[in-house]
Design a protein around this motif. Structure first.
Motif, PDB file in Angstrom:
ATOM      1  N   GLY A 110       0.780  -1.263  -0.093  1.00 51.74           N
ATOM      2  CA  GLY A 110      -0.026   0.035   0.038  1.00 51.74           C
ATOM      3  C   GLY A 110       0.910   1.260   0.062  1.00 51.74           C
ATOM      4  O   GLY A 110       2.295   0.976   0.145  1.00 51.74           O
ATOM      5  N   ARG A 111       0.170   2.339  -0.092  1.00 50.58           N
ATOM      6  CA  ARG A 111       0.806   3.568  -0.103  1.00 50.58           C
ATOM      7  C   ARG A 111       1.726   4.015   1.122  1.00 50.58           C
ATOM      8  O   ARG A 111       1.181   3.777   1.940  1.00 50.58           O
ATOM      9  N   GLY A 112       3.240   4.271   1.064  1.00 52.45           N
ATOM     10  CA  GLY A 112       3.690   4.401   2.291  1.00 52.45           C
ATOM     11  C   GLY A 112       4.161   3.336   3.074  1.00 52.45           C
ATOM     12  O   GLY A 112       4.507   3.424   4.395  1.00 52.45           O
ATOM     13  N   GLU A 113       3.579   2.164   2.699  1.00 49.67           N
ATOM     14  CA  GLU A 113       3.771   0.823   3.687  1.00 49.67           C
ATOM     15  C   GLU A 113       5.177   0.300   3.502  1.00 49.67           C
ATOM     16  O   GLU A 113       5.584   0.149   2.276  1.00 49.67           O
ATOM     17  N   SER A 114       5.565  -0.482   4.478  1.00 48.86           N
ATOM     18  CA  SER A 114       6.685  -1.278   4.236  1.00 48.86           C
ATOM     19  C   SER A 114       6.551  -2.566   4.508  1.00 48.86           C
ATOM     20  O   SER A 114       5.880  -3.018   5.338  1.00 48.86           O
ATOM     21  N   VAL A 115       7.009  -3.269   3.349  1.00 50.22           N
ATOM     22  CA  VAL A 115       6.613  -4.847   3.440  1.00 50.22           C
ATOM     23  C   VAL A 115       7.843  -5.595   2.981  1.00 50.22           C
ATOM     24  O   VAL A 115       8.749  -5.157   2.248  1.00 50.22           O
ATOM     25  N   ALA A 116       8.056  -6.592   3.787  1.00 49.87           N
ATOM     26  CA  ALA A 116       9.242  -7.470   3.837  1.00 49.87           C
ATOM     27  C   ALA A 116       8.949  -8.961   3.252  1.00 49.87           C
ATOM     28  O   ALA A 116       7.793  -9.526   3.276  1.00 49.87           O
ATOM     29  N   VAL A 117       9.640  -9.396   2.179  1.00 53.26           N
ATOM     30  CA  VAL A 117       9.462 -10.666   1.617  1.00 53.26           C
ATOM     31  C   VAL A 117      10.602 -11.503   2.204  1.00 53.26           C
ATOM     32  O   VAL A 117      11.830 -11.204   2.026  1.00 53.26           O
ATOM     33  N   ILE A 118      10.424 -12.549   2.804  1.00 54.44           N
ATOM     34  CA  ILE A 118      11.650 -13.362   3.622  1.00 54.44           C
ATOM     35  C   ILE A 118      11.314 -14.709   2.765  1.00 54.44           C
ATOM     36  O   ILE A 118      10.572 -15.192   2.517  1.00 54.44           O
ATOM     37  N   GLY A 119      12.582 -15.684   3.234  1.00 58.33           N
ATOM     38  CA  GLY A 119      12.675 -16.877   2.578  1.00 58.33           C
ATOM     39  C   GLY A 119      13.992 -17.226   2.525  1.00 58.33           C
ATOM     40  O   GLY A 119      15.109 -16.229   2.467  1.00 58.33           O
ATOM     41  N   ALA A 120      14.511 -18.509   2.268  1.00 61.84           N
ATOM     42  CA  ALA A 120      15.598 -18.977   2.119  1.00 61.84           C
ATOM     43  C   ALA A 120      16.304 -18.614   0.779  1.00 61.84           C
ATOM     44  O   ALA A 120      15.401 -18.010   0.056  1.00 61.84           O
ATOM     45  N   ASN A 121      17.566 -18.850   0.573  1.00 62.80           N
ATOM     46  CA  ASN A 121      18.299 -18.672  -0.549  1.00 62.80           C
ATOM     47  C   ASN A 121      17.521 -19.569  -1.669  1.00 62.80           C
ATOM     48  O   ASN A 121      17.261 -20.616  -1.417  1.00 62.80           O
ATOM     49  N   GLY A 122      17.262 -18.892  -2.899  1.00 61.41           N
ATOM     50  CA  GLY A 122      16.649 -19.511  -3.832  1.00 61.41           C
ATOM     51  C   GLY A 122      15.164 -19.813  -3.753  1.00 61.41           C
ATOM     52  O   GLY A 122      14.525 -20.533  -4.498  1.00 61.41           O
ATOM     53  N   ALA A 123      14.473 -19.150  -2.766  1.00 62.55           N
ATOM     54  CA  ALA A 123      13.036 -19.091  -2.696  1.00 62.55           C
ATOM     55  C   ALA A 123      12.535 -18.320  -3.610  1.00 62.55           C
ATOM     56  O   ALA A 123      11.365 -18.677  -3.877  1.00 62.55           O
ATOM     57  N   GLY A 124      13.242 -17.449  -4.393  1.00 64.00           N
ATOM     58  CA  GLY A 124      12.614 -16.807  -5.581  1.00 64.00           C
ATOM     59  C   GLY A 124      12.341 -15.231  -5.222  1.00 64.00           C
ATOM     60  O   GLY A 124      11.749 -14.433  -5.878  1.00 64.00           O
ATOM     61  N   LYS A 125      12.898 -14.845  -4.139  1.00 64.44           N
ATOM     62  CA  LYS A 125      12.948 -13.513  -3.669  1.00 64.44           C
ATOM     63  C   LYS A 125      13.453 -12.554  -4.830  1.00 64.44           C
ATOM     64  O   LYS A 125      12.617 -11.566  -5.089  1.00 64.44           O
ATOM     65  N   SER A 126      14.338 -12.786  -5.218  1.00 67.12           N
ATOM     66  CA  SER A 126      14.881 -11.809  -6.135  1.00 67.12           C
ATOM     67  C   SER A 126      14.293 -11.680  -7.449  1.00 67.12           C
ATOM     68  O   SER A 126      13.951 -10.932  -8.162  1.00 67.12           O
TER      69      SER A 126
END
Lengths: 288, 234
Positions: free
Chosen positions: B25-41
């Motif tokens: 959302g506007r001005g929101e901060s969101v984290a995506v966590i997960g192990a190496n190779g989970a597809g984050k990048s």
């Protein structure tokens, strides 16, 4: 052999170096940004020479003045080459890219042969034979102009690349294409610009030598060979490196002609290339 | 503001993301966590269009952006600070920052933005004439973030800002990200450093094997038994 003769050869080599640098800078600009090794770079020089010759022959335009036409014409030619020949094979294997640019070189040579015949053409200006004599050494005025003109153009390019946003964007694409896109740069447009500039520089080199150099369809072959030596010696992608390497190559060629004969000047140049590849493969300016 | 719907992405034959849904959302901060190779990048690369998705949709302000080229996505106000920082090594710190404001809109505010970024990262001001390649890892990370800010983004996407940095430098980097957050810029943060990421973000998603397996407010995720065991080593 006296010292004056040797010194004369050194000066002649130095004066030719500016031209070699221009051709090599165009080559390295195209490779740095587009990642294409352009074997047709010498034919871009040849085209610049014919355009200049033709403007002089048909319109009586002075070769230096016609740089204002030759460079834009070659720029547009380069843009078209990028758009219609290079772009479709950018992700093709290296071998396909080499075949394409070598093929382009052959086509351009034969087109020149067809339209202009194999005759050696020359442009005779009032200043073609002008020379300064200093301490027993003869300095050809058109060669001095060619050297000075090349330095001015190399300087302008350096300013463009270091001071303008578009120049910086070109360098950004050369350093990291993906990041340049994230910054909002369209790499395809930078490719058009790089090949256009590379061709314009080669065309300028051709125009600058026309007052003292014969024009013929295969004249570019020598220039492209020397440009490759300069680029490897001077570390790919470095303008200062290209200037320094051109001085070495120009003087080596000239001394080679003096000591080993006119046919062996290039042998000395290639001997230097081989020695560089063995002793310092990353080139004079290389980090490792 | 950003909506990712049912996103599939692949490198060649290898499926990396499967049906991923996410929103910021506007001005929101969101984290995506997960192990190496989970597809984050891969997720961030798909959002900034460096990678064409196989399926699903990416919307920014309710408009689909998944068929735009990367430089047009940037023009919408999405800045992507890539993994490994990727500063332009042969250019100075200031040239890197200037290129961050290459597009016409940001360019008009370039001077003002430079002062703003130097205010957040005084270290970069000290090194403005230095070649970016000679900076330390932490300084390069600040430069990469600063370059992203020069775009005056509405969404700043950060890919593993803690990667390869000493713990103390990670601490400083996250303080800086918190400062950026206070400026009202939405942040999508991808991290292996789960504690730090959830400490900063309002909400989080847990990515595993290319799927979202958990999502919720950061505090809930930090207390979730699965997250504790799998990612916090508790």
């Amino acid at each position: 052999m006296d010292l004056t003769t040797i010194f004369q050869a050194v000066i002649t080599g130095v004066l030719m170096a500016g031209i070699y640098a221009l051709v090599a800078i165009g080559l390295t600009l195209i490779f740095g940004v587009v990642r294409i090794v352009n074997f047709a770079q010498g034919e871009f020089v040849m085209l610049g020479m014919y355009v200049t010759w033709w403007l002089w022959k048909a319109g009586g335009i002075d070769p230096y003045l016609s740089l204002l036409i030759t460079m834009p014409v070659l720029f547009v030619f380069g843009v078209l080459v990028q758009r219609f020949l290079f772009r479709p094979i950018l992700s093709a294997p290296d071998m396909a890219q080499i075949f394409l640019t070598v093929g382009l070189s052959v086509v351009l040579m034969n087109a020149a042969l067809f339209f202009f015949t194999a005759d050696f053409r020359s442009v005779k200006t009032t200043y073609s034979e002008w020379a300064l004599r200093v301490a027993g050494i003869t300095l050809s005025v058109p060669r001095i102009f060619a050297f000075a003109g090349a330095l001015v153009l190399a300087g302008l390019l350096t300013l463009f690349l270091s001071k303008t946003d578009i120049g910086k964007a070109l360098r950004a694409v050369a350093q990291d294409r993906e990041v340049s896109m994230l910054l909002g740069i369209d790499p395809e447009r930078m490719y058009l610009l790089a090949v256009g500039l590379g061709a314009a520089l080669a065309g300028a080199a051709g125009g600058l030598i026309v007052p003292f150099f014969y024009v013929f369809p295969t004249v570019g072959v020598v220039f492209v060979l020397i440009a490759f030596v300069v680029v490897i010696l001077g570390t790919l992608g470095s303008i200062q490196g290209a200037l320094l390497a051109s001085l070495i190559v120009g003087v080596a060629e000239s001394l080679g002609i003096l000591f080993a004969g006119a046919d062996l000047g290039l042998v000395v140049v290639f001997a230097i290339l081989v020695a560089t590849l063995i002793l310092k493969p990353s080139g004079l300016m290389g980090q490792a | 503001m950003l909506e990712v719907k049912d996103l599939d992405a692949a490198y060649g034959e290898v499926m990396v993301l499967r049906g991923v849904g996410l929103s910021v959302g506007r001005g929101e901060s969101v984290a995506v966590i997960g192990a190496n190779g989970a597809g984050k990048s891969t997720l961030l690369r798909a959002i900034s269009s460096l990678l064409r998705p196989r399926g699903g949709a990416i919307l920014f302000d309710s408009n689909r952006v998944d068929h735009l080229p990367p430089y047009e996505v940037a023009a919408l106000g999405i800045a992507h600070v890539p993994e490994g920082r990727r500063v332009l090594p042969d250019m100075t710190v200031e040239e890197n920052l200037e290129l961050g404001a290459y597009l016409p809109g940001p360019k008009a505010r370039r001077r003002e933005s430079l002062a703003w970024v130097y205010g957040i990262f005084p270290r970069l001001a000290e090194r403005r004439r230095q070649r970016a390649g000679t900076l330390s890892g932490g300084e390069q990370q600040m430069l990469a973030i600063g370059r992203g800010l020069m775009l005056r983004p509405r969404l700043l996407m950060l890919d593993e800002p803690s990667l390869g940095l000493a713990p103390l430098v990670v601490e400083v980097t996250f303080q800086k990200i918190a400062e950026v957050r206070k400026e009202g810029i939405a942040i999508l943060l991808v991290e292996q450093n789960v504690q730090r990421a959830l400490g900063l973000a309002d909400r989080g998603y847990v990515l595993d094997g290319g799927r979202v397996v958990l999502e919720g407010p950061s505090q809930d995720l930090l207390e979730n038994p699965h997250v504790k065991v799998a990612y916090l080593g508790l």
